[in-house]
Design a protein around this motif. Structure first.
Motif, PDB file in Angstrom:
ATOM      1  N   ASN A  43       0.835  -1.202   0.000  1.00 21.43           N
ATOM      2  CA  ASN A  43       0.000   0.000   0.000  1.00 21.43           C
ATOM      3  C   ASN A  43       0.872   1.256   0.000  1.00 21.43           C
ATOM      4  O   ASN A  43       0.913   2.017   0.960  1.00 21.43           O
ATOM      5  CB  ASN A  43      -0.934  -0.016   1.210  1.00 21.43           C
ATOM      6  CG  ASN A  43      -2.129   0.898   1.054  1.00 21.43           C
ATOM      7  OD1 ASN A  43      -2.415   1.392  -0.035  1.00 21.43           O
ATOM      8  ND2 ASN A  43      -2.846   1.120   2.137  1.00 21.43           N
ATOM      9  N   ALA A  44       1.584   1.466  -1.115  1.00 18.53           N
ATOM     10  CA  ALA A  44       2.435   2.646  -1.306  1.00 18.53           C
ATOM     11  C   ALA A  44       3.488   2.771  -0.214  1.00 18.53           C
ATOM     12  O   ALA A  44       3.726   3.853   0.327  1.00 18.53           O
ATOM     13  CB  ALA A  44       1.590   3.913  -1.395  1.00 18.53           C
ATOM     14  N   SER A  45       4.158   1.656   0.095  1.00 16.29           N
ATOM     15  CA  SER A  45       5.200   1.680   1.120  1.00 16.29           C
ATOM     16  C   SER A  45       6.371   2.549   0.676  1.00 16.29           C
ATOM     17  O   SER A  45       6.652   2.705  -0.518  1.00 16.29           O
ATOM     18  CB  SER A  45       5.713   0.263   1.392  1.00 16.29           C
ATOM     19  OG  SER A  45       4.714  -0.545   1.965  1.00 16.29           O
ATOM     20  N   THR A  46       7.069   3.098   1.669  1.00 23.61           N
ATOM     21  CA  THR A  46       8.273   3.882   1.397  1.00 23.61           C
ATOM     22  C   THR A  46       9.536   3.097   1.736  1.00 23.61           C
ATOM     23  O   THR A  46      10.641   3.609   1.570  1.00 23.61           O
ATOM     24  CB  THR A  46       8.252   5.197   2.188  1.00 23.61           C
ATOM     25  OG1 THR A  46       8.121   4.910   3.588  1.00 23.61           O
ATOM     26  CG2 THR A  46       7.081   6.075   1.750  1.00 23.61           C
ATOM     27  N   ASP A  47       9.365   1.866   2.232  1.00 22.89           N
ATOM     28  CA  ASP A  47      10.525   1.009   2.445  1.00 22.89           C
ATOM     29  C   ASP A  47      10.677   0.069   1.242  1.00 22.89           C
ATOM     30  O   ASP A  47      10.056   0.288   0.202  1.00 22.89           O
ATOM     31  CB  ASP A  47      10.414   0.242   3.771  1.00 22.89           C
ATOM     32  CG  ASP A  47       9.251  -0.765   3.771  1.00 22.89           C
ATOM     33  OD1 ASP A  47       8.578  -0.912   2.725  1.00 22.89           O
ATOM     34  OD2 ASP A  47       9.033  -1.407   4.811  1.00 22.89           O
ATOM     35  N   ASP A  48      11.487  -0.963   1.370  1.00 22.27           N
ATOM     36  CA  ASP A  48      11.731  -1.863   0.235  1.00 22.27           C
ATOM     37  C   ASP A  48      10.905  -3.139   0.337  1.00 22.27           C
ATOM     38  O   ASP A  48      11.364  -4.222  -0.043  1.00 22.27           O
ATOM     39  CB  ASP A  48      13.219  -2.176   0.130  1.00 22.27           C
ATOM     40  CG  ASP A  48      13.770  -2.835   1.387  1.00 22.27           C
ATOM     41  OD1 ASP A  48      13.094  -2.765   2.440  1.00 22.27           O
ATOM     42  OD2 ASP A  48      14.870  -3.418   1.317  1.00 22.27           O
ATOM     43  N   THR A  49       9.672  -3.006   0.829  1.00 26.72           N
ATOM     44  CA  THR A  49       8.793  -4.164   0.973  1.00 26.72           C
ATOM     45  C   THR A  49       8.641  -4.931  -0.337  1.00 26.72           C
ATOM     46  O   THR A  49       8.790  -6.159  -0.389  1.00 26.72           O
ATOM     47  CB  THR A  49       7.407  -3.739   1.488  1.00 26.72           C
ATOM     48  OG1 THR A  49       7.517  -3.279   2.838  1.00 26.72           O
ATOM     49  CG2 THR A  49       6.423  -4.903   1.446  1.00 26.72           C
ATOM     50  N   ALA A  50       8.333  -4.213  -1.419  1.00 22.55           N
ATOM     51  CA  ALA A  50       8.066  -4.880  -2.698  1.00 22.55           C
ATOM     52  C   ALA A  50       9.280  -5.669  -3.179  1.00 22.55           C
ATOM     53  O   ALA A  50       9.155  -6.835  -3.604  1.00 22.55           O
ATOM     54  CB  ALA A  50       7.650  -3.845  -3.743  1.00 22.55           C
ATOM     55  N   ASP A  51      10.457  -5.076  -3.109  1.00 20.96           N
ATOM     56  CA  ASP A  51      11.669  -5.777  -3.542  1.00 20.96           C
ATOM     57  C   ASP A  51      11.943  -6.993  -2.662  1.00 20.96           C
ATOM     58  O   ASP A  51      12.396  -8.045  -3.152  1.00 20.96           O
ATOM     59  CB  ASP A  51      12.873  -4.826  -3.496  1.00 20.96           C
ATOM     60  CG  ASP A  51      12.812  -3.772  -4.591  1.00 20.96           C
ATOM     61  OD1 ASP A  51      12.114  -4.007  -5.597  1.00 20.96           O
ATOM     62  OD2 ASP A  51      13.459  -2.717  -4.432  1.00 20.96           O
ATOM     63  N   TYR A  52      11.668  -6.857  -1.370  1.00 16.92           N
ATOM     64  CA  TYR A  52      11.883  -7.969  -0.447  1.00 16.92           C
ATOM     65  C   TYR A  52      10.979  -9.144  -0.803  1.00 16.92           C
ATOM     66  O   TYR A  52      11.424 -10.306  -0.829  1.00 16.92           O
ATOM     67  CB  TYR A  52      11.618  -7.523   0.994  1.00 16.92           C
ATOM     68  CG  TYR A  52      11.703  -8.644   1.998  1.00 16.92           C
ATOM     69  CD1 TYR A  52      12.935  -9.119   2.437  1.00 16.92           C
ATOM     70  CD2 TYR A  52      10.547  -9.251   2.485  1.00 16.92           C
ATOM     71  CE1 TYR A  52      13.013 -10.172   3.343  1.00 16.92           C
ATOM     72  CE2 TYR A  52      10.608 -10.296   3.385  1.00 16.92           C
ATOM     73  CZ  TYR A  52      11.848 -10.751   3.808  1.00 16.92           C
ATOM     74  OH  TYR A  52      11.920 -11.800   4.689  1.00 16.92           O
ATOM     75  N   LEU A  62       2.203 -10.300  -5.873  1.00 17.16           N
ATOM     76  CA  LEU A  62       2.413  -8.958  -5.333  1.00 17.16           C
ATOM     77  C   LEU A  62       1.578  -7.948  -6.118  1.00 17.16           C
ATOM     78  O   LEU A  62       1.643  -7.879  -7.344  1.00 17.16           O
ATOM     79  CB  LEU A  62       3.893  -8.580  -5.416  1.00 17.16           C
ATOM     80  CG  LEU A  62       4.267  -7.171  -4.943  1.00 17.16           C
ATOM     81  CD1 LEU A  62       4.067  -7.037  -3.432  1.00 17.16           C
ATOM     82  CD2 LEU A  62       5.721  -6.850  -5.315  1.00 17.16           C
ATOM     83  N   LEU A  63       0.780  -7.185  -5.399  1.00 19.24           N
ATOM     84  CA  LEU A  63       0.051  -6.057  -5.968  1.00 19.24           C
ATOM     85  C   LEU A  63       0.591  -4.779  -5.340  1.00 19.24           C
ATOM     86  O   LEU A  63       0.857  -4.749  -4.137  1.00 19.24           O
ATOM     87  CB  LEU A  63      -1.455  -6.163  -5.679  1.00 19.24           C
ATOM     88  CG  LEU A  63      -2.249  -7.229  -6.437  1.00 19.24           C
ATOM     89  CD1 LEU A  63      -3.686  -7.267  -5.927  1.00 19.24           C
ATOM     90  CD2 LEU A  63      -2.221  -6.948  -7.933  1.00 19.24           C
ATOM     91  N   GLN A  64       0.727  -3.728  -6.127  1.00 20.44           N
ATOM     92  CA  GLN A  64       1.214  -2.453  -5.602  1.00 20.44           C
ATOM     93  C   GLN A  64       0.202  -1.347  -5.871  1.00 20.44           C
ATOM     94  O   GLN A  64      -0.329  -1.219  -6.982  1.00 20.44           O
ATOM     95  CB  GLN A  64       2.561  -2.097  -6.251  1.00 20.44           C
ATOM     96  CG  GLN A  64       3.692  -3.001  -5.782  1.00 20.44           C
ATOM     97  CD  GLN A  64       5.032  -2.596  -6.362  1.00 20.44           C
ATOM     98  OE1 GLN A  64       5.420  -3.053  -7.425  1.00 20.44           O
ATOM     99  NE2 GLN A  64       5.735  -1.735  -5.634  1.00 20.44           N
ATOM    100  N   ILE A  65      -0.075  -0.581  -4.820  1.00 20.28           N
ATOM    101  CA  ILE A  65      -1.000   0.545  -4.905  1.00 20.28           C
ATOM    102  C   ILE A  65      -0.186   1.828  -4.856  1.00 20.28           C
ATOM    103  O   ILE A  65       0.684   1.993  -3.990  1.00 20.28           O
ATOM    104  CB  ILE A  65      -2.037   0.482  -3.763  1.00 20.28           C
ATOM    105  CG1 ILE A  65      -2.893  -0.777  -3.945  1.00 20.28           C
ATOM    106  CG2 ILE A  65      -2.912   1.723  -3.725  1.00 20.28           C
ATOM    107  CD1 ILE A  65      -3.860  -1.025  -2.829  1.00 20.28           C
ATOM    108  N   ALA A  66      -0.466   2.723  -5.770  1.00 21.55           N
ATOM    109  CA  ALA A  66       0.390   3.899  -5.954  1.00 21.55           C
ATOM    110  C   ALA A  66       0.261   4.917  -4.826  1.00 21.55           C
ATOM    111  O   ALA A  66       1.258   5.532  -4.435  1.00 21.55           O
ATOM    112  CB  ALA A  66       0.081   4.561  -7.296  1.00 21.55           C
TER     113      ALA A  66
END
Length: 351
Positions: A43-52, A62-66
């Motif tokens: 949910n528009a994280s500012t850490d590296d959650t998606a890459d992790y 993985l879904l990403q919300i802008a």
């Protein structure tokens, strides 16, 4: 992108949740062969959650919300993109236990009129205690105040097996919410205007108004850290709790109850604000006032939401899980501290 899951999609909404995924995602993934797919919604994280997630859990979708517009909006956007029979809305700061999933799934399969359910929720940091947000199932009193088995207002019980049963409840925790996908969308899903807090109560109320039940399954256990995004006792949480409690009453109560219930709630909320003031908690008192004025200022919008919700009411909405007394009276006047002291029992689940 449309994700087609197995029978069940466990959907984990995450905001800067890498530390929780490091702790809890391995067991969630390890338990997935019991019948579910795992989807992490960043949910528009500012850490590296998606890459992790991409690096360490390639089998997890993985879904990403802008743009982060809150808990309810995150799920509202994500679930439009996931196709499955069931959803499990699981917050990132939940620890599951071995065998947590099959009892929930079995209960949903055996009770076709049950639209949603939750497991037993215990506190991650004091593991023998129930957790504040859900405990052993949520209920509503006659004035619209919410409480739980295992947590009456601020009094939290230890789990001694007293709630190992399967019963009907009024609301299931949004932190670990098992729900039929078709019905979720049929009643409009989580209301993304809530931002956070009590949106699951609103959803469960709408499901019951549509003629379905909500359940608690005591043979499944999970643990919740709690307060990992909006901390317990914070002005922000207090604001959403007071404002959103007014919204869910307006949306879901029949008019014949609203005409007397709303004035009573305004008085009771005023008493709560006065109580804060007498304790020297002026910020909390101001927060209660702010919540009310925010609600009144958007009354037109909430009336529109009410009209949409009332169109879904069936001829026989479910009303079995409402405590006919006042939990506030029981707690402050009669000094009731445990659910068992109410001399009122929820109904067991029925096929």
């Amino acid at each position: 992108m449309l994700i087609t899951a197995q029978d069940t999609a466990v959907v984990i909404l995450s905001y800067n949740g890498k530390k929780w995924h490091e702790l809890f995602l391995p067991l969630i993934v390890a338990e997935a062969p019991s019948g579910y797919s795992v989807v992490v919604v960043d949910n528009a994280s500012t850490d590296d959650t998606a890459d992790y997630i991409r690096t360490h859990f390639p089998g997890v979708s993985l879904l990403q919300i802008a743009v982060n517009k809150g808990f309810a909006h995150g799920y509202a956007e994500a679930l439009k993109q996931i196709s499955s029979k069931y959803y499990v809305l699981l917050s990132a700061d939940f620890e599951v236990t071995p065998g947590w999933f099959p009892p929930l799934h079995q209960a949903m399969e055996q009770h076709p009129q049950m639209a949603a359910c939750q497991p037993k929720i215990r506190y991650y940091r004091e593991r023998e205690k129930f957790e504040y947000a859900g405990a052993a199932g949520g209920f509503k009193d006659t004035f619209g105040y919410m409480f739980c088995r295992g947590r009456v207002l601020d009094e939290i019980e230890s789990d001694q097996g007293q709630y190992d049963d399967n019963v009907e409840i009024f609301w299931a925790s949004g932190g670990c919410l098992f729900v039929r996908a078709e019905l979720y969308h049929k009643v409009g899903g989580l209301d993304d205007e809530f931002y956070a807090h009590q949106e699951e109560i609103d959803l469960c109320w709408r499901l019951q108004n549509a003629g379905y039940t909500v359940g608690y399954i005591g043979s499944s256990t999970v643990y919740h850290v709690g307060g990992s995004v909006i901390s317990y006792g914070s002005p922000q949480k207090l604001f959403y709790n007071f404002r959103n409690s007014l919204i869910i009453l307006l949306k879901n109560e029949p008019l014949r109850r609203l005409v007397w219930l709303f004035p009573v709630r305004l008085v009771l909320d005023g008493v709560a604000g006065l109580h804060f003031m007498m304790q020297g908690k002026f910020r909390e008192c101001f927060t209660v006032i702010k919540a009310h004025f925010n609600f009144y200022g958007s009354l037109g919008k909430w009336m529109k939401h009410r009209r949409q919700a009332r169109r879904l009411v069936s001829a026989q909405p479910v009303k079995r899980s409402v405590y006919k007394g006042s939990i506030v009276w029981q707690y402050f006047i009669k000094k009731t501290r445990r659910f068992s002291e109410l001399n009122w029992k929820p109904q067991p689940l029925k096929p």
